[in-house]
Design a protein around this motif. Structure first.
Motif, PDB file in Angstrom:
ATOM      1  N   ALA A 345       0.817  -1.214   0.000  1.00 13.83           N
ATOM      2  CA  ALA A 345       0.000   0.000   0.000  1.00 13.83           C
ATOM      3  C   ALA A 345       0.850   1.263   0.000  1.00 13.83           C
ATOM      4  CB  ALA A 345      -0.934  -0.005   1.204  1.00 13.83           C
ATOM      5  N   LEU A 346       1.996   1.224   0.695  1.00 12.09           N
ATOM      6  CA  LEU A 346       2.954   2.347   0.701  1.00 12.09           C
ATOM      7  C   LEU A 346       4.349   1.787   0.476  1.00 12.09           C
ATOM      8  CD1 LEU A 346       1.732   4.493   3.760  1.00 12.09           C
ATOM      9  CD2 LEU A 346       1.378   4.981   1.334  1.00 12.09           C
ATOM     10  N   ASP A 347       5.168   2.545  -0.261  1.00 13.04           N
ATOM     11  CA  ASP A 347       6.493   2.053  -0.628  1.00 13.04           C
ATOM     12  C   ASP A 347       7.513   3.174  -0.477  1.00 13.04           C
ATOM     13  OD1 ASP A 347       8.627   0.680  -1.631  1.00 13.04           O
ATOM     14  OD2 ASP A 347       7.879   0.541  -3.689  1.00 13.04           O
ATOM     15  N   GLU A 348       8.227   3.167   0.655  1.00 18.01           N
ATOM     16  CA  GLU A 348       9.314   4.122   0.901  1.00 18.01           C
ATOM     17  C   GLU A 348       8.856   5.585   0.748  1.00 18.01           C
ATOM     18  OE1 GLU A 348      12.629   3.715   1.777  1.00 18.01           O
ATOM     19  OE2 GLU A 348      12.195   1.605   2.181  1.00 18.01           O
ATOM     20  N   VAL A 349       7.805   5.944   1.468  1.00 15.97           N
ATOM     21  CA  VAL A 349       7.271   7.312   1.408  1.00 15.97           C
ATOM     22  C   VAL A 349       8.008   8.195   2.414  1.00 15.97           C
ATOM     23  CG1 VAL A 349       5.239   8.733   1.876  1.00 15.97           C
ATOM     24  CG2 VAL A 349       5.011   6.603   0.579  1.00 15.97           C
ATOM     25  N   SER A 350       8.514   9.325   1.940  1.00 18.26           N
ATOM     26  CA  SER A 350       9.211  10.275   2.807  1.00 18.26           C
ATOM     27  C   SER A 350       8.797  11.702   2.465  1.00 18.26           C
ATOM     28  CB  SER A 350      10.731  10.146   2.643  1.00 18.26           C
ATOM     29  OG  SER A 350      11.181   8.859   3.007  1.00 18.26           O
ATOM     30  N   PHE A 351       8.459  12.489   3.477  1.00 21.56           N
ATOM     31  CA  PHE A 351       8.223  13.922   3.306  1.00 21.56           C
ATOM     32  C   PHE A 351       8.152  14.571   4.677  1.00 21.56           C
ATOM     33  CE2 PHE A 351       4.032  12.028   3.681  1.00 21.56           C
ATOM     34  CZ  PHE A 351       3.317  12.914   4.480  1.00 21.56           C
ATOM     35  N   THR A 352       8.233  15.891   4.702  1.00 28.91           N
ATOM     36  CA  THR A 352       8.090  16.635   5.952  1.00 28.91           C
ATOM     37  C   THR A 352       7.048  17.723   5.778  1.00 28.91           C
ATOM     38  OG1 THR A 352       9.847  18.197   5.373  1.00 28.91           O
ATOM     39  CG2 THR A 352      10.502  16.236   6.612  1.00 28.91           C
ATOM     40  N   VAL A 353       6.446  18.110   6.885  1.00 31.25           N
ATOM     41  CA  VAL A 353       5.456  19.185   6.889  1.00 31.25           C
ATOM     42  C   VAL A 353       5.826  20.142   8.014  1.00 31.25           C
ATOM     43  CG1 VAL A 353       3.016  19.803   7.057  1.00 31.25           C
ATOM     44  CG2 VAL A 353       3.674  17.581   6.091  1.00 31.25           C
ATOM     45  N   ARG A 354       6.012  21.407   7.666  1.00 29.38           N
ATOM     46  CA  ARG A 354       6.337  22.391   8.686  1.00 29.38           C
ATOM     47  C   ARG A 354       5.074  23.044   9.226  1.00 29.38           C
ATOM     48  NH1 ARG A 354      11.486  22.933   9.410  1.00 29.38           N
ATOM     49  NH2 ARG A 354      12.954  22.294   7.787  1.00 29.38           N
ATOM     50  N   ARG A 355       5.203  23.582  10.419  1.00 25.84           N
ATOM     51  CA  ARG A 355       4.080  24.231  11.080  1.00 25.84           C
ATOM     52  C   ARG A 355       3.512  25.349  10.198  1.00 25.84           C
ATOM     53  NH1 ARG A 355       3.156  23.625  16.326  1.00 25.84           N
ATOM     54  NH2 ARG A 355       5.327  22.982  16.611  1.00 25.84           N
ATOM     55  N   GLY A 356       2.182  25.355  10.034  1.00 20.95           N
ATOM     56  CA  GLY A 356       1.534  26.380   9.242  1.00 20.95           C
ATOM     57  C   GLY A 356       1.450  26.078   7.760  1.00 20.95           C
ATOM     58  N   GLN A 357       2.025  24.956   7.342  1.00 25.30           N
ATOM     59  CA  GLN A 357       2.010  24.605   5.923  1.00 25.30           C
ATOM     60  C   GLN A 357       0.628  24.090   5.513  1.00 25.30           C
ATOM     61  OE1 GLN A 357       5.202  21.938   4.866  1.00 25.30           O
ATOM     62  NE2 GLN A 357       4.235  21.325   2.937  1.00 25.30           N
ATOM     63  N   ARG A 358       0.275  24.344   4.257  1.00 26.28           N
ATOM     64  CA  ARG A 358      -0.943  23.770   3.672  1.00 26.28           C
ATOM     65  C   ARG A 358      -0.514  22.797   2.578  1.00 26.28           C
ATOM     66  NH1 ARG A 358      -5.025  28.892   2.713  1.00 26.28           N
ATOM     67  NH2 ARG A 358      -4.708  29.926   4.716  1.00 26.28           N
ATOM     68  N   LEU A 359      -0.564  21.522   2.900  1.00 26.88           N
ATOM     69  CA  LEU A 359      -0.061  20.496   1.986  1.00 26.88           C
ATOM     70  C   LEU A 359      -1.220  19.723   1.368  1.00 26.88           C
ATOM     71  CD1 LEU A 359       2.345  18.828   0.826  1.00 26.88           C
ATOM     72  CD2 LEU A 359       2.075  17.316   2.821  1.00 26.88           C
ATOM     73  N   GLY A 360      -1.260  19.668   0.044  1.00 29.52           N
ATOM     74  CA  GLY A 360      -2.235  18.862  -0.666  1.00 29.52           C
ATOM     75  C   GLY A 360      -1.646  17.510  -1.015  1.00 29.52           C
ATOM     76  N   ILE A 361      -2.443  16.459  -0.871  1.00 24.80           N
ATOM     77  CA  ILE A 361      -2.026  15.106  -1.243  1.00 24.80           C
ATOM     78  C   ILE A 361      -3.007  14.610  -2.289  1.00 24.80           C
ATOM     79  CG2 ILE A 361      -1.553  12.763  -0.428  1.00 24.80           C
ATOM     80  CD1 ILE A 361      -1.155  13.917   2.378  1.00 24.80           C
ATOM     81  N   VAL A 362      -2.522  14.389  -3.516  1.00 23.15           N
ATOM     82  CA  VAL A 362      -3.406  13.998  -4.606  1.00 23.15           C
ATOM     83  C   VAL A 362      -2.959  12.662  -5.184  1.00 23.15           C
ATOM     84  CG1 VAL A 362      -3.918  16.393  -5.187  1.00 23.15           C
ATOM     85  CG2 VAL A 362      -2.099  15.206  -6.414  1.00 23.15           C
TER      86      VAL A 362
END
Length: 582
Positions: A345-362
């Protein structure tokens, strides 16, 4: 002049025991080969109009007026069921919004197609199996020989909708009615289905009545449009004329609300209330105000912005969310499923989210978005990798740590009716997280009143139940419940996909305000790329459990590197582009 296939005259429908009609003097006609779009908000009467043409009105509704269909003698509204059954499929057929509800879960799909052919006697019995296969091939069903032996639950949403289209076209009807047939589909599957419907309608020279709340789809599919509001037709005419120069204020409001590329002077989407300042699709530059980027996604894309705005960490601070090398493998268990292969279902997923960020996941269904959300919120465990939210290592968190995590990370789900307890009053639904924290009754009620006011709901309605609210109001209740604990992170999982365009605009404006007012970090999951482009400063694109592209939203949308991203953007309906291409 082409033959008139359907003629509806003064159709009025009134519920039993009520003096107020839900459809009031509706008149329309559809000619052979014509493509007509029927638009309007939920409750405007679109589906009732279609049901009247099909002779499928519930018994508790009283109908007056006339509905005539070419090839059927008499008024459809007063005809006996035995005659109507022959009319359906032979003359008029319908593709419904939710194929899982329309298909029999206990029958193989091939048998369901064969049943339509058998009942109407249009194909010799010996030839039915070959005709079933031919129909599955015509709707481009992958592996039609295997698909006809499958049950509905074994097929994807797009495949089930292909089966519905095959059933609808089995006896070559003269008119095809499509009632929101692509609402729940991913953008690429939606485009495939729209192209397929258009191709099949052309192939049999049928008329088309296409019901939807997506004006861009109507602009791309139809020649003429009918606009309904509160049970009446308020405007009708050529698509380009209506969509570029609407005469009715409601039509103008629908157009303004549906245009995610246009905003007012404050950067807000237009609504029915503010549509007076709307200049039309494709005119002017979007005035969207977005926070400056502070993202760094795990694909190597970084941003050197060193200015921290309100609600953001200072430069050099660790990210609020860190996902490092996360994989998730589902291994089927039990005797029945023992031979099935594991699912990555997931394969080596890496990312970061900083405070106050608006991140879209599509990404499309099956891309891993929901699995990722479950892991972030502690509802599932990764098979490998590390997840940190704040100071909590999610994969190894204690029960107390998970409680703290869920106070600081709240989710708004796609279907508010499914996520709200129908037996609880609104005040209890919204206050429930405070009960778990041990907040006293008077303090809870005070906070609930303040939160309902913040999401633009009348606090006086807190004694009502979820079923007494509209879809948009129920989603506001869900948002109020999510924010009652003052979380740092709000995760929105397809929160507007089931809403009318005008309500969608209101909810998106509300989310924008709340994210700013409460200094929230937003993770917004959607298959609607237009919504993500409006709301989010950064985006990650997922496919088959991997992040294939990430970066600032405008950069990814304007100059996508990956073919998959390009296909998602190209498949997204766009009103201005549809009108420009005619």
């Amino acid at each position: 002049m082409a033959e008139t296939l359907v003629d509806v005259t003064d159709l009025t429908i009134t519920p039993a025991g009520s003096p107020t009609p839900v459809l009031d003097s509706v008149s329309l006609s559809i000619r052979a080969g014509e493509r007509v779009g029927l638009i309007g908000e939920s409750g405007s009467g679109k589906s009732l109009t279609a049901a009247s043409i099909m002779g499928l009105l519930p018994e508790e509704l009283h109908a007056s007026g006339t509905v005539t269909v070419a090839g059927f003698a008499g008024n459809v509204l007063t005809a006996k069921e035995k005659r109507l059954a022959r009319m359906r499929s032979d003359l008029v057929s319908m593709v419904f919004q939710e194929p899982m509800s329309a298909l029999n879960p206990l029958m193989r799909v091939g048998d369901q197609i064969a049943e339509v052919l058998r009942l109407h006697g249009s194909v010799p019995r010996a030839a039915i199996p070959a005709r079933v296969r031919e129909l599955l091939v015509s709707v481009r069903m992958p592996d039609p020989d295997s698909a006809r032996f499958a049950y509905p639950h074994q097929l994807s949403g797009g495949q089930r909708q292909r089966v519905m289209l095959a059933i609808a076209l089995a006896n070559t009807p003269r008119l095809l009615i499509c009632d929101e047939p692509t609402t729940a589909l991913d953008v690429t599957v939606q485009k495939q289905m729209l192209d397929l419907i258009s191709e099949r309608v052309n192939a049999v020279d049928a008329g088309l009545l296409f019901i939807t709340h997506d004006l861009a789809v109507v602009a791309g599919m139809c020649e003429r449009v009918i606009v309904m509001y509160q049970g009446r037709i308020v405007e009708t005419g050529d698509v380009e004329a209506i969509f570029t120069a609407p005469q009715n204020p409601y039509t103008r409001g629908l157009l303004a609300s549906s245009d995610l590329a246009a905003t007012d002077a404050d950067g807000k989407l237009f609504t029915l209330r503010t549509a007076g300042d709307y200049s039309g699709p494709g005119e002017g530059e979007p005035a969207v105000t977005r926070p400056r980027s502070t993202a760094s996604a795990g694909t190597g894309l970084t941003n050197e912005d060193t200015t921290a705005s309100a609600g953001e960490d200072p430069p050099g601070a660790p990210p609020l969310i860190e996902v490092a090398g996360v994989s998730k493998i589902y291994r089927p268990g039990g005797l029945v499923l023992r031979r099935k292969a594991p699912v990555q279902a997931l394969d080596e997923v890496s990312f970061t989210v900083r405070r106050g960020q608006r991140l879209g996941i599509v990404g499309e269904s099956g891309s891993g978005k929901s699995t990722l959300l479950n892991i972030l919120s502690g509802l599932d465990q990764p098979s490998a990798g590390h997840v940190r939210v704040g100071d909590i290592a999610v994969e190894s968190a204690s029960a107390a740590g998970l409680r703290r995590l869920r106070e600081n990370l709240q989710i708004v789900f796609q279907d508010p009716f499914a996520s709200l307890d129908p037996r609880m009053r609104v005040e209890d639904i919204v206050a429930e997280p405070l009960v778990a924290k041990g907040v006293g009754r008077e303090a809870r009620l005070s906070e609930v009143e303040a939160m309902l006011d913040a999401v633009d709901l009348d606090p006086a309605s807190m004694r009502r139940y979820p079923h007494q609210f509209s879809g948009g109001q129920r989603q506001r209740i869900s948002i109020a419940r999510a924010l009652i604990t003052r979380p740092q992170i709000l995760v929105a999982d397809e929160p507007v996909s089931a809403l009318d365009v005008s309500v969608r605009a209101q909810v998106l404006n509300l989310l924008t305000d709340l994210v700013d007012d409460y200094a929230l970090t937003l993770l917004f999951v959607s298959h609607d790329l237009g919504v993500v482009r409006h709301l989010c400063s950064e985006v990650i694109v997922m496919k088959d459990g991997r992040i294939v592209e990430a970066g600032e939203t405008e950069a990814v949308y304007d100059q996508p590197r990956e073919e998959y991203t390009k296909s998602l953007i190209a498949a997204t309906p766009n009103l201005a582009a549809a009108l420009a291409t005619g």
